[in-house]
Design a protein around this motif. Structure first.
Motif, mmCIF file in Angstrom:
data_model
loop_
_atom_site.group_PDB
_atom_site.id
_atom_site.type_symbol
_atom_site.label_atom_id
_atom_site.label_comp_id
_atom_site.label_asym_id
_atom_site.label_seq_id
_atom_site.Cartn_x
_atom_site.Cartn_y
_atom_site.Cartn_z
ATOM 1 N N LEU A 279 0.839 -1.194 0.000
ATOM 2 C CA LEU A 279 0.000 0.000 0.000
ATOM 3 C C LEU A 279 0.880 1.252 0.000
ATOM 4 O O LEU A 279 1.998 1.225 0.529
ATOM 5 C CB LEU A 279 -0.913 0.009 1.241
ATOM 6 N N PRO A 280 0.393 2.360 -0.568
ATOM 7 C CA PRO A 280 1.169 3.600 -0.545
ATOM 8 C C PRO A 280 1.588 3.959 0.887
ATOM 9 O O PRO A 280 0.794 3.806 1.812
ATOM 10 C CB PRO A 280 0.189 4.633 -1.117
ATOM 11 N N PHE A 281 2.814 4.376 1.042
ATOM 12 C CA PHE A 281 3.431 4.778 2.323
ATOM 13 C C PHE A 281 3.921 3.591 3.156
ATOM 14 O O PHE A 281 4.476 3.790 4.231
ATOM 15 C CB PHE A 281 2.506 5.667 3.183
ATOM 16 N N SER A 282 3.745 2.354 2.677
ATOM 17 C CA SER A 282 4.230 1.217 3.466
ATOM 18 C C SER A 282 5.723 1.358 3.760
ATOM 19 O O SER A 282 6.188 1.046 4.851
ATOM 20 C CB SER A 282 3.977 -0.103 2.715
ATOM 21 N N LYS B 155 5.530 10.552 -7.430
ATOM 22 C CA LYS B 155 4.735 11.538 -8.179
ATOM 23 C C LYS B 155 5.671 12.441 -8.986
ATOM 24 O O LYS B 155 5.390 12.764 -10.150
ATOM 25 C CB LYS B 155 3.882 12.374 -7.227
ATOM 26 N N TYR B 156 6.774 12.831 -8.355
ATOM 27 C CA TYR B 156 7.730 13.687 -9.065
ATOM 28 C C TYR B 156 8.315 12.953 -10.280
ATOM 29 O O TYR B 156 8.360 13.491 -11.394
ATOM 30 C CB TYR B 156 8.847 14.118 -8.105
ATOM 31 N N LEU B 157 8.712 11.705 -10.073
ATOM 32 C CA LEU B 157 9.309 10.921 -11.175
ATOM 33 C C LEU B 157 8.266 10.692 -12.278
ATOM 34 O O LEU B 157 8.586 10.738 -13.467
ATOM 35 C CB LEU B 157 9.832 9.578 -10.649
ATOM 36 N N TYR B 158 7.022 10.472 -11.867
ATOM 37 C CA TYR B 158 5.956 10.265 -12.851
ATOM 38 C C TYR B 158 5.765 11.538 -13.687
ATOM 39 O O TYR B 158 5.670 11.491 -14.917
ATOM 40 C CB TYR B 158 4.663 9.878 -12.121
ATOM 41 N N GLY B 159 5.773 12.665 -12.992
ATOM 42 C CA GLY B 159 5.624 13.949 -13.689
ATOM 43 C C GLY B 159 6.756 14.207 -14.669
ATOM 44 O O GLY B 159 6.594 14.924 -15.667
ATOM 45 N N LYS C 27 -5.987 0.185 -8.025
ATOM 46 C CA LYS C 27 -5.876 1.353 -8.898
ATOM 47 C C LYS C 27 -4.502 1.357 -9.543
ATOM 48 O O LYS C 27 -3.581 0.676 -9.068
ATOM 49 C CB LYS C 27 -6.037 2.641 -8.077
ATOM 50 N N THR C 28 -4.358 2.176 -10.568
ATOM 51 C CA THR C 28 -3.040 2.269 -11.214
ATOM 52 C C THR C 28 -2.126 3.167 -10.380
ATOM 53 O O THR C 28 -2.585 3.896 -9.490
ATOM 54 C CB THR C 28 -3.156 2.881 -12.619
ATOM 55 N N VAL C 29 -0.844 3.123 -10.731
ATOM 56 C CA VAL C 29 0.127 4.009 -10.071
ATOM 57 C C VAL C 29 -0.337 5.459 -10.190
ATOM 58 O O VAL C 29 -0.372 6.213 -9.204
ATOM 59 C CB VAL C 29 1.527 3.837 -10.722
ATOM 60 N N ALA C 30 -0.726 5.871 -11.390
ATOM 61 C CA ALA C 30 -1.138 7.274 -11.604
ATOM 62 C C ALA C 30 -2.355 7.613 -10.753
ATOM 63 O O ALA C 30 -2.423 8.696 -10.155
ATOM 64 C CB ALA C 30 -1.432 7.512 -13.082
ATOM 65 N N ASN D 195 -3.240 6.180 -7.906
ATOM 66 C CA ASN D 195 -2.808 6.267 -6.502
ATOM 67 C C ASN D 195 -2.179 7.621 -6.197
ATOM 68 O O ASN D 195 -2.253 8.121 -5.083
ATOM 69 C CB ASN D 195 -1.768 5.190 -6.187
ATOM 70 N N LEU D 196 -1.497 8.196 -7.198
ATOM 71 C CA LEU D 196 -0.721 9.415 -6.954
ATOM 72 C C LEU D 196 -1.551 10.692 -7.115
ATOM 73 O O LEU D 196 -1.062 11.783 -6.813
ATOM 74 C CB LEU D 196 0.482 9.470 -7.901
ATOM 75 N N GLU D 197 -2.811 10.525 -7.570
ATOM 76 C CA GLU D 197 -3.627 11.715 -7.883
ATOM 77 C C GLU D 197 -3.682 12.727 -6.739
ATOM 78 O O GLU D 197 -3.519 13.914 -6.939
ATOM 79 C CB GLU D 197 -5.055 11.292 -8.252
ATOM 80 N N ASP D 198 -3.899 12.225 -5.506
ATOM 81 C CA ASP D 198 -4.047 13.156 -4.380
ATOM 82 C C ASP D 198 -2.748 13.362 -3.602
ATOM 83 O O ASP D 198 -2.747 13.992 -2.540
ATOM 84 C CB ASP D 198 -5.129 12.632 -3.412
#
Ligand code: FES
Length: 568
Positions: free
Chosen positions: A224-227, A338-342, A356-359, A361-364
Motif C-alpha cells: 500500500l502507498p506509504f508502506s 509523483k515527481y518521477l511520474y511527472g 488502482k493504477t500508479v497514476a 494512486n498518486l492523484e491526491d
C-alpha cells in the motif's frame, strides 16, 4: 448469508474450498474446527499471513505484533486470517563469513517456506509481513511463484539513535569498529556509539537494502502507498496493517493477481526508484530473482539502461545526509514517485494492490516542495545525472559486475591489486597498515558458491573507512556489499573466483582499472599470462560439506542471474 453472497464467497475461496467444501476432506475440516473456526467461517476465503517475526533482531522483533493487526483487519473484513512464520536472518548480526554465508540463502528459504505453506494449506491469498534485508525479496519471490492475491507489509524503518548530539544508525556502529581498528576512537565513545545506535524496532535506517527493497516494492505496486515510509513505531504502520483486510478483499473480488501487477513496466518502476533514491546494489540481485519468479525477462543490461536514464536525486545515507524516517515529513515514497511520474520516468498505467493504477494512486499525493526540503533534489540539479548503480564488464567480469558510483568518489580508479583470500585477510592487512592509498583491494572466494552465499563485505568496508582510506582505495569482490556501503566498490563479479573466473588469477601488484564512464573492469594482464596462471590454478574444495549451504552451493545460479536456486 444470502444465496448471492454464498456464490460470491465460493468464488473467492477458490483454493481453500478444496479443504473446506469437499466432503472428501473430513480431516482438514475437523482440524479447522479444532483451531477455532465455526461453521459460518468454513466458506470464507483463507488468507495466509506470513510473518518474519522473531525476537533476536530489531528489524523483525515487532513483526508478529503487526501480523496480529493484519489478522484483525482480515477477520473484520469477513475473511479468515491465519498467521504462520517464516525465518529471518539479520545481516547486522551474522559476524563474518560463518554467519553471513547464511544471509542470501535465507532469501530463498523464505521464498520456499512461504510457497510451501500457502500451497500446502490451500490459502486463497497471502500477506507478507517482513522487515530485514532478505525478507522482502524472499517474500516477493514466493508471491511471484504462487500468483495468488498478495500484499506486502513492510515492518518499517527504525528511528535514528543518538550519542553526544550525533544522530546514529547501524552504520555508525560498523564505522566505530573501523575507527577502533584504526585507533581513532576512545573506548568510552566506542561503547557509547554501540549502546545508542539502535533505539528500538525497525529496519536499518538509511537507504540500505531493507529500505531500498521496501521503497521499490511499493513502487512496483505490491504494497500500500506509504508502506515503505512509515517508520516501524509510527501509528501509520498499525493503521496500514488494519487496512490490509479491505485491500485483500478487493484483490480477491477483482481476481487481481501478482503477475497482473509485477509486470516488466512495474519492475522498471521499482528499479527507477532504486536509482533515484540511491538504493543498495543488492537490489540488482533481488530484482533479477523477483523477475524470474514472475517470468519477466530482466538482464543486467536492462538494469544499466534504467540507470542511464534515471538521475540520482536523494541525499540519503549511506552516501548522503538523511535517514528514511526523514522522508515522511516531505511526502515519502509516494511524493518521490509523483515527481518521477511527472518527469516521465515512471509508468503510470501499472496496476497496484490498491486496485488502482500508479497514476490513480498518486492523484491526491502532494507535490514535493523543492523550496522547503533538501532530501530530494530536482532533476535540474541532481546528485548525479544518471544512476549510481553501474554494470561493469571486462576481463575481470566477463559476465558482469555491479558497482556503486555515487559520483562523490569520482568515476574512474586505477590502482594496484592487494589480494585478500576471504574478507578476514583484509581486516588483518588494515590492522597491519598494509593497505595503502592506490590499492585496489581484491577480496575473492566470496561468491555465491565460494563464500558460500555471497557474504556482504561489512567489516572490510568499515575497516577501510575507519582507517581513513575510504576515498583512497577501491574494493572489488565476487561477494556483495551491504546497502550501507559507500566508497569506490565493485561487487557481484561474475564468473566468481570459485568457478575459475579471472578474479582467481589476480596477483599482488597487478594493475586494475575501474572505469565507470565506459563501464569497464579491467585487469592489465595479457591473455597469454592469464592462460599461464590458469595452468597452476586449482579449484578449491566446496566451501561447505553438508547442510543448507551444501545444497545452496549445488543449486545457486550466478550473481548475474540473480542467485536463484530453482532454475537447474
Ligand atoms: Fe535488518 Fe539492517 S540488519 S535491515
Amino acid at each position: 448469508m444470502s444465496q448471492t453472497q454464498t456464490e460470491a464467497t465460493v468464488k473467492l475461496n477458490r483454493y481453500s474450498s478444496t479443504l473446506t467444501q469437499e466432503v472428501s476432506n473430513p480431516a482438514a475440516q475437523a482440524m479447522l474446527y479444532g483451531i477455532g473456526l465455526h461453521e459460518e467461517d468454513m466458506a470464507k476465503p483463507q488468507i495466509g499471513i506470513a510473518s518474519a517475526g522473531y525476537d533476536g533482531n530489531p528489524c523483525n522483533i515487532h513483526l508478529n505484533g503487526l501480523a496480529a493487526y493484519v489478522k484483525k483487519g482480515i477477520n473484520d473484513t469477513g475473511l479468515v486470517g491465519l498467521v504462520f512464520n517464516t525465518i529471518g536472518v539479520s545481516d547486522g548480526m551474522t559476524n563474518g563469513n560463518d554467519g553471513m554465508s547464511y544471509s542470501l540463502p535465507s532469501r530463498d528459504l523464505i521464498a520456499d517456506s512461504i510457497e510451501t505453506v500457502v500451497s500446502a494449506q490451500w490459502y486463497d491469498g497471502v500477506i507478507a509481513v517482513v522487515g530485514c534485508d532478505k525478507n522482502m525479496p524472499g517474500a516477493m519471490m514466493a508471491i511471484g511463484r504462487l500468483n495468488r492475491p498478495a500484499i506486502m507489509v513492510y515492518g518499517g524503518t527504525i528511528r535514528s539513535g543518538s550519542y553526544k548530539g550525533q544522530k546514529l544508525d547501524i552504520v555508525s556502529a560498523f564505522e566505530a569498529y573501523g575507527r577502533k581498528v584504526a585507533g581513532t576512537i576512545s573506548d568510552e565513545d566506542y561503547k557509547g556509539v554501540i549502546q545508542n545506535s539502535i533505539p528500538g524496532a525497525g529496519a536499518c535506517g538509511g537507504m540500505y537494502t531493507a529500505n531500498t527493497m521496501a521503497s521499490s516494492i511499493e513502487a512496483m505496486g505490491m504494497s500500500l502507498p506509504f508502506s515503505s515510509t512509515f517508520p516501524a513505531t509510527h501509528e501509520g504502520k498499525q493503521e496500514e496493517c488494519r487496512k490490509i483486510g479491505a485491500a485483500m478483499l478487493n484483490l480477491l473480488k477483482q481476481n487481481l493477481l501478482p503477475r497482473d501487477i509485477m509486470t516488466r513496466e512495474a519492475i522498471e518502476n521499482a528499479l527507477t526508484v532504486v536509482m533515484a533514491l540511491g538504493g543498495s546494489t543488492n537490489a540488482v540481485l533481488h530484482y533479477l530473482a523477483i523477475a524470474k519468479s514472475v517470468g519477466v525477462p530482466l538482464t543486467l543490461e536492462d538494469v544499466q539502461a534504467i540507470s542511464d536514464r534515471t538521475p540520482y536525486l536523494a541525499d540519503l545515507k549511506p552516501s548522503g545526509k538523511y535517514y528514511m524516517e526523514d522522508m515522511l515529513a516531505i511526502g515519502g515514497v509516494p511524493g518521490v514517485m509523483k515527481y518521477l511520474y511527472g518527469q516521465g520516468l515512471i509508468h503510470g498505467d501499472c496496476m497496484t494492490v490498491t486496485g488502482k493504477t500508479v497514476a490513480e494512486n498518486l492523484e491526491d499525493t502532494p507535490d514535493l516542495n523543492f523550496e522547503t526540503q533538501s532530501i530530494i533534489r530536482p532533476i535540474s540539479n541532481p546528485i548525479k545525472k544518471t544512476g549510481h548503480i553501474q554494470i561493469l564488464y571486462g576481463n575481470l567480469a566477463q559476465q558482469g559486475s555491479v558497482a556503486k558510483i555515487t559520483g562523490k568518489e569520482g568515476e574512474k580508479f586505477e590502482g594496484i591489486a592487494k589480494v585478500c583470500e576471504k574478507e578476514e585477510q583484509l581486516i588483518e592487512f588494515v590492522q597491519k597498515g598494509e593497505i595503502k592509498p592506490g590499492h585496489v583491494c581484491v577480496i575473492r572466494y566470496e561468491g555465491p558458491k565460494g563464500g558460500p552465499g555471497m557474504p556482504e563485505m561489512l567489516k572490510p568496508t568499515s575497516a577501510i573507512m575507519g582507517a581513513g582510506l575510504g576515498d583512497k582505495v577501491a574494493l572489488i569482490t565476487d561477494g556483495r556489499f551491504s546497502g550501507g556501503t559507500h566508497g569506490f566498490v565493485v561487487g557481484h563479479i561474475t564468473p566468481e573466483a570459485h568457478e575459475g573466473g579471472n578474479l582467481a588469477l589476480v596477483r599482488d601488484g597487478d594493475r586494475i582499472t575501474i572505469d565507470a564512464i565506459n563501464n569497464v573492469l579491467h585487469l592489465h594482464v595479457s591473455d597469454e599470462e592469464l592462460a599461464e596462471r590458469r595452468q597452476s590454478w586449482v579449484a578449491p574444495p566446496p566451501a561447505a560439506e553438508k547442510g543448507v549451504l551444501r545444497k545452496y552451493i549445488k543449486l545457486v545460479s550466478s550473481a548475474s542471474e540473480g542467485c536463484v536456486t530453482d532454475e537447474v
